[in-house]
Design a protein around this motif. Structure first.
Motif, mmCIF file in Angstrom:
data_model
loop_
_atom_site.group_PDB
_atom_site.id
_atom_site.type_symbol
_atom_site.label_atom_id
_atom_site.label_comp_id
_atom_site.label_asym_id
_atom_site.label_seq_id
_atom_site.Cartn_x
_atom_site.Cartn_y
_atom_site.Cartn_z
ATOM 1 N N ILE A 115 37.399 35.234 46.071
ATOM 2 C CA ILE A 115 36.286 34.596 46.785
ATOM 3 C C ILE A 115 35.384 33.989 45.716
ATOM 4 O O ILE A 115 34.537 34.675 45.135
ATOM 5 C CB ILE A 115 35.490 35.596 47.651
ATOM 6 N N PRO A 116 35.568 32.711 45.381
ATOM 7 C CA PRO A 116 34.744 32.093 44.341
ATOM 8 C C PRO A 116 33.384 31.682 44.877
ATOM 9 O O PRO A 116 33.266 31.179 46.001
ATOM 10 C CB PRO A 116 35.560 30.862 43.943
ATOM 11 N N GLY A 117 32.343 31.924 44.082
ATOM 12 C CA GLY A 117 31.028 31.444 44.471
ATOM 13 C C GLY A 117 29.910 32.424 44.196
ATOM 14 O O GLY A 117 30.084 33.456 43.544
ATOM 15 N N ASP A 118 28.747 32.089 44.712
ATOM 16 C CA ASP A 118 27.518 32.858 44.561
ATOM 17 C C ASP A 118 27.539 34.040 45.530
ATOM 18 O O ASP A 118 27.813 33.866 46.720
ATOM 19 C CB ASP A 118 26.334 31.933 44.868
ATOM 20 N N MET A 119 27.246 35.232 45.039
ATOM 21 C CA MET A 119 27.310 36.420 45.901
ATOM 22 C C MET A 119 26.289 36.379 47.026
ATOM 23 O O MET A 119 26.428 37.100 48.022
ATOM 24 C CB MET A 119 27.115 37.689 45.062
ATOM 25 N N ALA A 166 21.799 34.665 32.379
ATOM 26 C CA ALA A 166 22.760 35.538 33.045
ATOM 27 C C ALA A 166 22.989 35.198 34.503
ATOM 28 O O ALA A 166 23.967 35.651 35.103
ATOM 29 C CB ALA A 166 22.301 36.991 32.918
ATOM 30 N N GLU A 167 22.096 34.404 35.093
ATOM 31 C CA GLU A 167 22.253 34.033 36.502
ATOM 32 C C GLU A 167 22.829 32.635 36.684
ATOM 33 O O GLU A 167 22.998 32.184 37.817
ATOM 34 C CB GLU A 167 20.890 34.131 37.196
ATOM 35 N N SER A 168 23.158 31.969 35.587
ATOM 36 C CA SER A 168 23.714 30.618 35.667
ATOM 37 C C SER A 168 25.174 30.664 36.130
ATOM 38 O O SER A 168 25.948 31.501 35.654
ATOM 39 C CB SER A 168 23.643 29.928 34.306
ATOM 40 N N PRO A 169 25.581 29.781 37.046
ATOM 41 C CA PRO A 169 26.946 29.819 37.578
ATOM 42 C C PRO A 169 28.039 29.687 36.525
ATOM 43 O O PRO A 169 29.108 30.273 36.675
ATOM 44 C CB PRO A 169 26.970 28.629 38.550
ATOM 45 N N ASP A 170 27.792 28.944 35.455
ATOM 46 C CA ASP A 170 28.831 28.710 34.449
ATOM 47 C C ASP A 170 28.566 29.460 33.142
ATOM 48 O O ASP A 170 29.078 29.078 32.083
ATOM 49 C CB ASP A 170 28.952 27.211 34.158
ATOM 50 N N PHE A 171 27.799 30.524 33.202
ATOM 51 C CA PHE A 171 27.423 31.257 31.993
ATOM 52 C C PHE A 171 28.676 31.812 31.312
ATOM 53 O O PHE A 171 29.416 32.627 31.875
ATOM 54 C CB PHE A 171 26.478 32.389 32.368
ATOM 55 N N ALA A 172 28.933 31.364 30.092
ATOM 56 C CA ALA A 172 30.197 31.674 29.420
ATOM 57 C C ALA A 172 30.333 33.150 29.056
ATOM 58 O O ALA A 172 31.457 33.654 28.914
ATOM 59 C CB ALA A 172 30.337 30.820 28.164
ATOM 60 N N PHE A 173 29.225 33.854 28.909
ATOM 61 C CA PHE A 173 29.299 35.274 28.545
ATOM 62 C C PHE A 173 30.156 36.060 29.523
ATOM 63 O O PHE A 173 30.831 37.023 29.140
ATOM 64 C CB PHE A 173 27.889 35.878 28.485
ATOM 65 N N TRP A 174 30.133 35.663 30.811
ATOM 66 C CA TRP A 174 30.860 36.443 31.811
ATOM 67 C C TRP A 174 32.369 36.380 31.611
ATOM 68 O O TRP A 174 33.101 37.254 32.104
ATOM 69 C CB TRP A 174 30.463 36.005 33.222
ATOM 70 N N LEU A 175 32.853 35.393 30.885
ATOM 71 C CA LEU A 175 34.271 35.381 30.535
ATOM 72 C C LEU A 175 34.597 36.523 29.587
ATOM 73 O O LEU A 175 35.602 37.216 29.747
ATOM 74 C CB LEU A 175 34.639 34.042 29.900
ATOM 75 N N SER A 225 39.378 42.048 47.706
ATOM 76 C CA SER A 225 38.837 40.692 47.625
ATOM 77 C C SER A 225 37.813 40.662 46.500
ATOM 78 O O SER A 225 36.851 41.444 46.507
ATOM 79 C CB SER A 225 38.184 40.286 48.950
ATOM 80 N N CYS A 226 38.028 39.782 45.523
ATOM 81 C CA CYS A 226 37.194 39.716 44.324
ATOM 82 C C CYS A 226 36.252 38.522 44.427
ATOM 83 O O CYS A 226 36.705 37.377 44.510
ATOM 84 C CB CYS A 226 38.061 39.579 43.086
ATOM 85 N N LEU A 227 34.957 38.789 44.384
ATOM 86 C CA LEU A 227 33.943 37.736 44.469
ATOM 87 C C LEU A 227 33.265 37.579 43.122
ATOM 88 O O LEU A 227 32.712 38.536 42.581
ATOM 89 C CB LEU A 227 32.912 38.104 45.549
ATOM 90 N N ASP A 228 33.325 36.373 42.588
ATOM 91 C CA ASP A 228 32.619 36.081 41.333
ATOM 92 C C ASP A 228 32.593 34.566 41.159
ATOM 93 O O ASP A 228 33.142 33.818 41.974
ATOM 94 C CB ASP A 228 33.289 36.766 40.145
ATOM 95 N N TRP A 229 31.956 34.124 40.069
ATOM 96 C CA TRP A 229 31.896 32.699 39.773
ATOM 97 C C TRP A 229 33.299 32.144 39.574
ATOM 98 O O TRP A 229 34.192 32.837 39.056
ATOM 99 C CB TRP A 229 31.058 32.453 38.529
ATOM 100 N N PRO A 230 33.529 30.889 39.940
ATOM 101 C CA PRO A 230 34.882 30.314 39.839
ATOM 102 C C PRO A 230 35.485 30.393 38.445
ATOM 103 O O PRO A 230 36.700 30.587 38.304
ATOM 104 C CB PRO A 230 34.673 28.856 40.278
ATOM 105 N N HIS A 231 34.681 30.236 37.391
ATOM 106 C CA HIS A 231 35.255 30.238 36.043
ATOM 107 C C HIS A 231 35.640 31.638 35.575
ATOM 108 O O HIS A 231 36.402 31.790 34.613
ATOM 109 C CB HIS A 231 34.292 29.586 35.040
ATOM 110 N N VAL A 232 35.157 32.679 36.264
ATOM 111 C CA VAL A 232 35.468 34.061 35.886
ATOM 112 C C VAL A 232 36.758 34.542 36.537
ATOM 113 O O VAL A 232 37.537 35.293 35.929
ATOM 114 C CB VAL A 232 34.298 34.993 36.276
ATOM 115 N N LEU A 233 37.025 34.125 37.758
ATOM 116 C CA LEU A 233 38.121 34.695 38.541
ATOM 117 C C LEU A 233 39.509 34.532 37.924
ATOM 118 O O LEU A 233 40.355 35.417 38.101
ATOM 119 C CB LEU A 233 38.087 34.131 39.958
#
Length: 345
Positions: free
Chosen positions: A223-227, A130-139, A196-204
Motif C-alpha cells: 500500500i504505497p502512500g501517506d499513512m 523525516a516527514e518528507s515523502p521522498d526522504f532517502a534515510f528511510w531506504l 499489507s505493508c504501508l509506506d512511501w513508494p520509494h521504500v516499499l
C-alpha cells in the motif's frame, strides 16, 4: 541532578566527541578493519590495501588508536582492539559497522546543525526531513533493522499466534512498515497471515526484497502512500503502528490511531511499538531524551512520549490497552490494545 560537576574538561570532551564519530565513519568506509584482518600491519601496508595516502592513513590509524579502536605496537604496526575484530570486520557474523548508516547518518548531522533554529521555530527547519515523502534515510532504515527489532518482533508474533487461535485467516496491516520485520515475523510464525505493508513508494521495493529473503513475499501486499491518506482496504485482524509515533505530536498520534480504528475488525487488535521515556530523570535515562532532541530537529511536532502519554493517546483514539511490555535491555515498549468497550449514555 548531574552526577558530576560541569567543568571545562567535561565540556571539551563533549565538544570533540564528533571527531571520534567521524574517525570511525571514515575507517568503516575505507575498510580499515578488513585491511588489518590478516594481522598487524604498518601504516604504509594498510594504505596499500585500502588505496589511500600513506601519511593520511597513519594519521587516521593513530586517531583510531586514540579512541581505543586499534592497538599500536612498539614496532609501529597496528591491529584491531579486542572486540573491533568481531564488530567492525565486514566478514564477521557480528559485523556492526552498518549501524553507522542509522545512528550517525548525514541526515541527522544536517538536521542537528540547525537545532538552535528548530528550538526557535518549535520544529524542524529542514526542507527535507523525516516527514518528507521522498526522504532517502528511510531506504537505509528499511535495509538495516536495528538489533532491537527482532526480539520485539518475535515477542509480538508469539502473542499474535496465541491470540489468533483458530481463526481461518489473519489479515495484518503494517503501517510505516520500513523493513517490514514485524509483519514478516508474524507471517513466518503463522501460515494464515497475510501482510499489507504501508509506506512511501520509494521504500516499499526494499521492504519487498526483505519479504523475498524471508520467504513470505507470496503473502505480502503493498500500500504505497501517506499513512494519513492512503486507502487502507480493511478490515484487518491486526494493525501495527511501529516506530513512527515519536514523529508526531500527541494530536496527530490520536488522529492516526483513530484512522486505524476505522480499518480494524471489531474484535481486532492494535499493536504499537515506541521508544518511550521512563520514570527516571533524564540524567539517569538519557537515550529517550537525546532521541527526542533529534525529533525536534527532524520533525514538525514529534517527541518521545512517556508511557502514560502513549497510553492516553491510544485511549483517546478509542482503544483500551490490554497489555504493555518491554524486554530487558531494549528501549522499545510494546502496547497491545483492543477496541474500548462502549459506554452507555
Amino acid at each position: 541532578m548531574s552526577r558530576e560537576p560541569v567543568t571545562r574538561q567535561r565540556l571539551l570532551d563533549m565538544m570533540v566527541t564528533v571527531r571520534k564519530t567521524f574517525i570511525l565513519k571514515a575507517a568503516v568506509e575505507l575498510g580499515v578493519f578488513d585491511a588489518l584482518t590478516p594481522g598487524p600491519a604498518g601504516a604504509a601496508a594498510v594504505a596499500g590495501r585500502i588505496g589511500a595516502d600513506p601519511r593520511a592513513t597513519r594519521i587516521l590509524l593513530n586517531g583510531l588508536a586514540a579512541t581505543g579502536l586499534v592497538d599500536v605496537g612498539e614496532d609501529g604496526r597496528y591491529a584491531p582492539a579486542e572486540g573491533a575484530d568481531r564488530l567492525l570486520v565486514t566478514t564477521s557474523p557480528d559485523y556492526y559497522g552498518d549501524a553507522l548508516r542509522l545512528a550517525a547518518s548525514d541526515y541527522e548531522w544536517d538536521a542537528l546543525r540547525r537545532l538552535a533554529d528548530a528550538v526557535r521555530k518549535g520544529g524542524t527547519v529542514m526542507e527535507e526531513n523525516a516527514e518528507s515523502p521522498d526522504f532517502a534515510f528511510w531506504l537505509d532504515f528499511a535495509e538495516l533493522s536495528t538489533r532491537n527489532t527482532q526480539p520485539i518482533a518475535d515477542a509480538i508474533a508469539e502473542r499474535t499466534v496465541a491470540w489468533a487461535g483458530s481463526r481461518d485467516s489473519l489479515r495484518v496491516l503494517d503501517v510505516a512498515c520500513g523493513h517490514g520485520m514485524y509483519g514478516f515475523t508474524i507471517a513466518r510464525h503463522d501460515p494464515r497471515a497475510h501482510v499489507s505493508c504501508l509506506d512511501w513508494p520509494h521504500v516499499l521495493p526494499v521492504t519487498l526484497r526483505n519479504a523475498e529473503r524471508l520467504g513470505v513475499a507470496g503473502r505480502v501486499a503493498r500500500i504505497p502512500g501517506d499513512m494519513f491518506e492512503a486507502p487502507l482496504d480493511g478490515p484487518y485482524d491486526l494493525i501495527m503502528v511501529n516506530n513512527v509515533l515519536h514523529h508526531l505530536s500527541h494530536e496527530r498520534t490520536v488522529e492516526l490511531l483513530r484512522r486505524m480504528a476505522g480499518a480494524l475488525a471489531p474484535d481486532g487488535r492494535l499493536v504499537t511499538v515506541a521508544i518511550t521515556c521512563g520514570d527516571k530523570p533524564p540524567a539517569d535515562d538519557p537515550n529517550p531524551h537525546l532521541f527526542s532532541v533529534l525529533m525536534l530537529a527532524w520533525t514538525h511536532g514529534g517527541e518521545v512520549p512517556d508511557a502514560a502519554a502513549m497510553s492516553a493517546a491510544i485511549g483517546e483514539a478509542g482503544f483500551a490497552v490490554a497489555e504493555e511490555f518491554q524486554l530487558p535491555h531494549n528501549p522499545l515498549r510494546v502496547f497491545i490494545a483492543g477496541r474500548a468497550p462502549a459506554t452507555g449514555g
